[in-house]
Design a protein around this motif. Structure first.
Motif, PDB file in Angstrom:
ATOM      1  N   ASP A  66      65.927 -22.386 102.301  1.00 60.25           N
ATOM      2  CA  ASP A  66      67.098 -21.867 103.278  1.00 60.25           C
ATOM      3  C   ASP A  66      67.880 -23.017 103.806  1.00 60.25           C
ATOM      4  N   SER A  67      69.129 -22.639 104.029  1.00 63.82           N
ATOM      5  CA  SER A  67      70.043 -23.416 104.867  1.00 63.82           C
ATOM      6  C   SER A  67      69.986 -22.890 106.183  1.00 63.82           C
ATOM      7  N   ILE A  68      69.307 -23.229 107.079  1.00 65.68           N
ATOM      8  CA  ILE A  68      69.294 -22.572 108.214  1.00 65.68           C
ATOM      9  C   ILE A  68      70.255 -22.837 109.234  1.00 65.68           C
ATOM     10  N   THR A  69      70.973 -24.035 109.318  1.00 65.48           N
ATOM     11  CA  THR A  69      71.981 -24.005 110.142  1.00 65.48           C
ATOM     12  C   THR A  69      73.239 -22.932 109.593  1.00 65.48           C
ATOM     13  N   GLN A  70      73.340 -23.076 108.651  1.00 64.39           N
ATOM     14  CA  GLN A  70      74.527 -22.064 107.876  1.00 64.39           C
ATOM     15  C   GLN A  70      73.925 -20.627 107.849  1.00 64.39           C
ATOM     16  N   GLY A  71      72.759 -20.410 108.141  1.00 66.20           N
ATOM     17  CA  GLY A  71      72.632 -18.950 108.239  1.00 66.20           C
ATOM     18  C   GLY A  71      72.167 -18.253 106.806  1.00 66.20           C
ATOM     19  N   VAL A  72      72.133 -19.139 105.688  1.00 67.39           N
ATOM     20  CA  VAL A  72      71.865 -18.969 104.364  1.00 67.39           C
ATOM     21  C   VAL A  72      70.707 -19.077 103.765  1.00 67.39           C
ATOM     22  N   ASN A  73      69.567 -17.919 103.520  1.00 68.35           N
ATOM     23  CA  ASN A  73      68.538 -17.947 103.164  1.00 68.35           C
ATOM     24  C   ASN A  73      68.208 -17.610 101.728  1.00 68.35           C
ATOM     25  N   GLY A  74      67.095 -17.792 101.180  1.00 65.37           N
ATOM     26  CA  GLY A  74      66.679 -17.177  99.931  1.00 65.37           C
ATOM     27  C   GLY A  74      67.452 -17.949  98.520  1.00 65.37           C
ATOM     28  N   ILE A  75      67.958 -19.081  98.711  1.00 63.44           N
ATOM     29  CA  ILE A  75      68.465 -19.813  97.351  1.00 63.44           C
ATOM     30  C   ILE A  75      67.427 -20.202  96.571  1.00 63.44           C
ATOM     31  N   ILE A  76      67.332 -19.717  95.312  1.00 64.19           N
ATOM     32  CA  ILE A  76      66.453 -19.721  94.339  1.00 64.19           C
ATOM     33  C   ILE A  76      66.644 -20.862  93.381  1.00 64.19           C
ATOM     34  N   ALA A  77      65.668 -21.906  93.328  1.00 67.73           N
ATOM     35  CA  ALA A  77      65.745 -22.853  92.317  1.00 67.73           C
ATOM     36  C   ALA A  77      65.564 -22.603  90.864  1.00 67.73           C
ATOM     37  N   GLU A  78      66.424 -22.810  89.722  1.00 71.13           N
ATOM     38  CA  GLU A  78      66.242 -22.265  88.604  1.00 71.13           C
ATOM     39  C   GLU A  78      65.104 -23.268  88.045  1.00 71.13           C
ATOM     40  N   ASP A  79      64.699 -24.321  88.546  1.00 74.28           N
ATOM     41  CA  ASP A  79      63.803 -25.412  87.838  1.00 74.28           C
ATOM     42  C   ASP A  79      63.247 -26.343  88.666  1.00 74.28           C
ATOM     43  N   VAL A  80      62.098 -26.627  88.769  1.00 75.43           N
ATOM     44  CA  VAL A  80      61.120 -27.291  89.849  1.00 75.43           C
ATOM     45  C   VAL A  80      60.467 -28.246  88.456  1.00 75.43           C
ATOM     46  N   ALA A  81      60.488 -29.528  88.580  1.00 74.26           N
ATOM     47  CA  ALA A  81      59.859 -30.389  87.786  1.00 74.26           C
ATOM     48  C   ALA A  81      59.137 -31.650  88.439  1.00 74.26           C
ATOM     49  N   ILE A  82      57.998 -31.947  88.196  1.00 75.63           N
ATOM     50  CA  ILE A  82      57.416 -33.082  88.667  1.00 75.63           C
ATOM     51  C   ILE A  82      57.093 -34.201  87.404  1.00 75.63           C
ATOM     52  N   ASN A  83      57.514 -35.644  87.575  1.00 77.02           N
ATOM     53  CA  ASN A  83      57.483 -36.625  86.614  1.00 77.02           C
ATOM     54  C   ASN A  83      56.743 -37.836  87.187  1.00 77.02           C
ATOM     55  N   GLN A  84      55.444 -37.692  87.086  1.00 78.85           N
ATOM     56  CA  GLN A  84      54.715 -38.991  87.683  1.00 78.85           C
ATOM     57  C   GLN A  84      55.046 -38.881  89.063  1.00 78.85           C
ATOM     58  N   THR A  85      56.004 -39.642  89.566  1.00 78.72           N
ATOM     59  CA  THR A  85      55.907 -39.799  91.150  1.00 78.72           C
ATOM     60  C   THR A  85      57.209 -39.082  91.578  1.00 78.72           C
ATOM     61  N   LEU A  87      59.801 -35.857  92.006  1.00 76.28           N
ATOM     62  CA  LEU A  87      59.938 -34.533  92.197  1.00 76.28           C
ATOM     63  C   LEU A  87      61.481 -34.099  92.022  1.00 76.28           C
ATOM     64  N   LYS A  88      61.727 -33.095  91.064  1.00 69.66           N
ATOM     65  CA  LYS A  88      63.092 -32.656  90.858  1.00 69.66           C
ATOM     66  C   LYS A  88      63.345 -31.155  90.878  1.00 69.66           C
ATOM     67  N   ILE A  89      64.250 -30.738  92.142  1.00 73.21           N
ATOM     68  CA  ILE A  89      64.439 -29.133  92.236  1.00 73.21           C
ATOM     69  C   ILE A  89      65.918 -29.072  91.937  1.00 73.21           C
ATOM     70  N   ASN A  90      66.024 -28.112  90.891  1.00 72.12           N
ATOM     71  CA  ASN A  90      67.523 -27.764  90.296  1.00 72.12           C
ATOM     72  C   ASN A  90      67.794 -26.561  90.836  1.00 72.12           C
ATOM     73  N   PHE A  91      68.981 -26.429  91.772  1.00 77.71           N
ATOM     74  CA  PHE A  91      69.559 -25.238  92.127  1.00 77.71           C
ATOM     75  C   PHE A  91      71.035 -25.270  91.452  1.00 77.71           C
ATOM     76  N   LYS A  92      70.874 -24.494  90.286  1.00 77.45           N
ATOM     77  CA  LYS A  92      71.933 -24.529  89.385  1.00 77.45           C
ATOM     78  C   LYS A  92      73.196 -23.538  89.914  1.00 77.45           C
ATOM     79  N   SER A  93      72.668 -22.622  90.752  1.00 84.13           N
ATOM     80  CA  SER A  93      73.681 -21.549  91.294  1.00 84.13           C
ATOM     81  C   SER A  93      74.680 -22.175  92.091  1.00 84.13           C
ATOM     82  N   ILE A  94      74.172 -23.294  92.748  1.00 83.03           N
ATOM     83  CA  ILE A  94      75.082 -24.092  93.815  1.00 83.03           C
ATOM     84  C   ILE A  94      75.335 -25.395  93.391  1.00 83.03           C
ATOM     85  N   ASN A  95      75.078 -25.762  92.084  1.00 77.74           N
ATOM     86  CA  ASN A  95      75.254 -26.999  91.418  1.00 77.74           C
ATOM     87  C   ASN A  95      74.844 -28.143  92.501  1.00 77.74           C
ATOM     88  N   ALA A  96      73.494 -28.013  92.615  1.00 78.10           N
ATOM     89  CA  ALA A  96      72.707 -28.904  93.583  1.00 78.10           C
ATOM     90  C   ALA A  96      71.349 -29.307  92.939  1.00 78.10           C
TER      91      ALA A  96
END
Length: 464
Positions: A66-85, A87-96
């Motif tokens: 949720d981007s609370i300041t902008q009032g935008v909720n529910g941006i779903i991450a397409e991929d969440v991965a952990i590699n040893q130490t 964490l990578k969260i990929n929000f492809k829909s917003i290129n982030a």
């Protein structure tokens, strides 16, 4: 309308900065990462408050932001991965992409990369809804009524909705109501900034003898179903399934079942009511009365003005937004839309990557549907009692414009039976506010003004 907030120029304001390097990173696993996290990112001279909801499903991680300041909720991450130490969260829909390492047990230190920009972002673990510091209006167990966790199925779109059903200890409810949340992925309490409006509403109404069903949105919390491509019409089928489930309960009186929709939920409620004859009344809590493109224009202008933006900046943003919405309304081919809109965004100062990122939202099924939708097509068909309420400081669904539109629509119908009420000094969440900005929500201790709860309860008891 949380998810609908769009200020085209905002991406052009972001500034680059280097990410922090954490020297105390610890090995990661899904259990250590799962939970509620929040933090503030400095970008373009403004502070953006962000919240991450990370869930561990048998080792598979999912995340919603949720981007609370902008009032935008529910941006779903397409991929969440952990590699040893890491964490990578990929929000492809917003290129982030958010990349971080865990420091101790309650701090994620990392960076947010979006388009060409990179920004420091440290997240702190938030205690879960069950253990988070309670707001003054949050009820405490034991409740003086029955409360059950339930599930029901949307057979039309293959989703299982999970929620909470509350009803009087007597085993008989005078009325029954289903709560429909606003835009973006919401849990059954519509939790935002540690406020739980639907929990407070359901508690108050159930104490008044009214059965209440609130549920996690599809694909969120404990509910299943495809949320990525769902439009408001699709979400109305979830509400329809909730009505059918409520009508099957022994303590519910058929003929006294209603819907209460907040924000986009106030758009969904009339759609559901017109498709299901079991619905006997509708409550619009800051629901829209004007077409989607007009609402988005008003919302952007109101928030920018309240935030102190110059008249020149507001005018420039509005002119670009108007051109963008006109293209969306008049073109159906995504490639044509892209070729026409990207130059507009670049003329506003966005890079090619930022413009491409913006296009992901603009061409999503939800956004295209919402932009073109006119509430009049369903409001004009209602032949059951309607209550429309809003706060005078609502910047997301401006009260004067939308309540006036709702009144005019309902007045045209000979079968209409409606009540319109504007509450002075209240924001989009019906909190007493200063300016009404979304960034104020968390600093206000009151979740919902008591007079609103009292008014809704009294209206239900006299509407039928």
């Amino acid at each position: 309308m949380k998810k609908a907030l769009l200020i085209i120029l905002s991406a052009a304001l972001l500034l680059s900065c280097s990410a922090k390097k954490d020297q105390t990173a610890v090995p990661l696993d899904a259990d250590k990462i799962a939970g509620e996290w929040s933090g503030t990112m400095k970008a373009g001279g403004q502070d953006l408050e962000l919240a991450f909801h990370i869930k561990n499903d048998s080792g598979d991680l999912t995340a919603v932001m949720d981007s609370i300041t902008q009032g935008v909720n529910g941006i779903i991450a397409e991929d969440v991965a952990i590699n040893q130490t890491e964490l990578k969260i990929n929000f492809k829909s917003i290129n982030a992409v958010y990349t971080a390492s865990l420091s101790g047990t309650d701090t994620l230190e990392g960076s947010w990369k979006q388009g060409p920009g990179k920004y420091d972002l440290t997240l702190q673990r938030r205690r879960s809804a069950l253990t988070a510091p309670m707001r003054p209006q949050d009820p405490s167990e034991p409740y003086p009524y029955k409360s059950e966790d339930v599930t029901f199925r949307n057979l039309k779109q293959d989703a299982v909705l999970a929620g909470t059903l509350t009803y009087p200890d007597s085993g008989k409810a005078d009325y029954a109501i289903i709560l429909i949340s606003g835009s973006g992925s919401q849990d059954r309490n519509e939790e935002l900034m540690n406020h739980r409006p639907f929990l407070v509403i359901s508690d108050y109404l159930t104490r008044e003898g009214i059965a209440v069903l609130r549920y996690d949105d599809r694909g969120f919390g404990e509910s299943t179903g495809d949320a990525a491509d769902a439009t408001s019409a699709d979400l109305a089928t979830d509400a329809d399934a909730a009505v059918n489930f409520m009508a099957q309960q022994d303590f519910v009186q058929v003929g006294k079942i209603g819907l209460a929709g907040h924000s986009e939920g106030g758009l969904i409620a009339p759609i559901t009511a017109n498709s299901n004859e079991l619905v006997d009344f509708v409550i619009l809590l800051a629901g829209p009365g004007v077409p989607g493109d007009k609402l988005l224009m008003s919302q952007s202008e109101a928030i920018m003005k309240a935030a102190g933006a110059s008249e020149a900046a507001i005018k420039q943003t509005s002119e670009i937004n108007r051109k963008v919405y006109d293209i969306l309304l008049n073109e159906t081919d995504d490639e044509i839309i892209k070729n026409q809109i990207i130059p507009l965004l670049q003329s506003a100062g966005l890079s090619e990557a930022q413009a491409e990122q913006q296009m992901q939202q603009l061409t999503s099924p939800w956004f295209k549907y919402f932009t073109a939708y006119n509430p009049e097509q369903e409001l004009s068909r209602l032949s059951i009692p309607v209550l429309a309420v809003n706060g005078s400081l609502d910047l997301q669904v401006p009260a004067e414009e939308n309540l006036t539109a709702i009144r005019k629509i309902l007045e045209k119908s000979e079968k209409s039976d409606f009540t319109i009420k504007e509450f002075d000094g209240l924001n989009h969440l019906f909190q007493p506010a200063v300016k009404g900005l979304p960034s104020e929500y968390g600093s206000i201790e009151k979740t919902i003004a008591p007079e609103v709860l009292e008014y809704i309860s009294s209206w239900i008891k006299t509407a039928l």
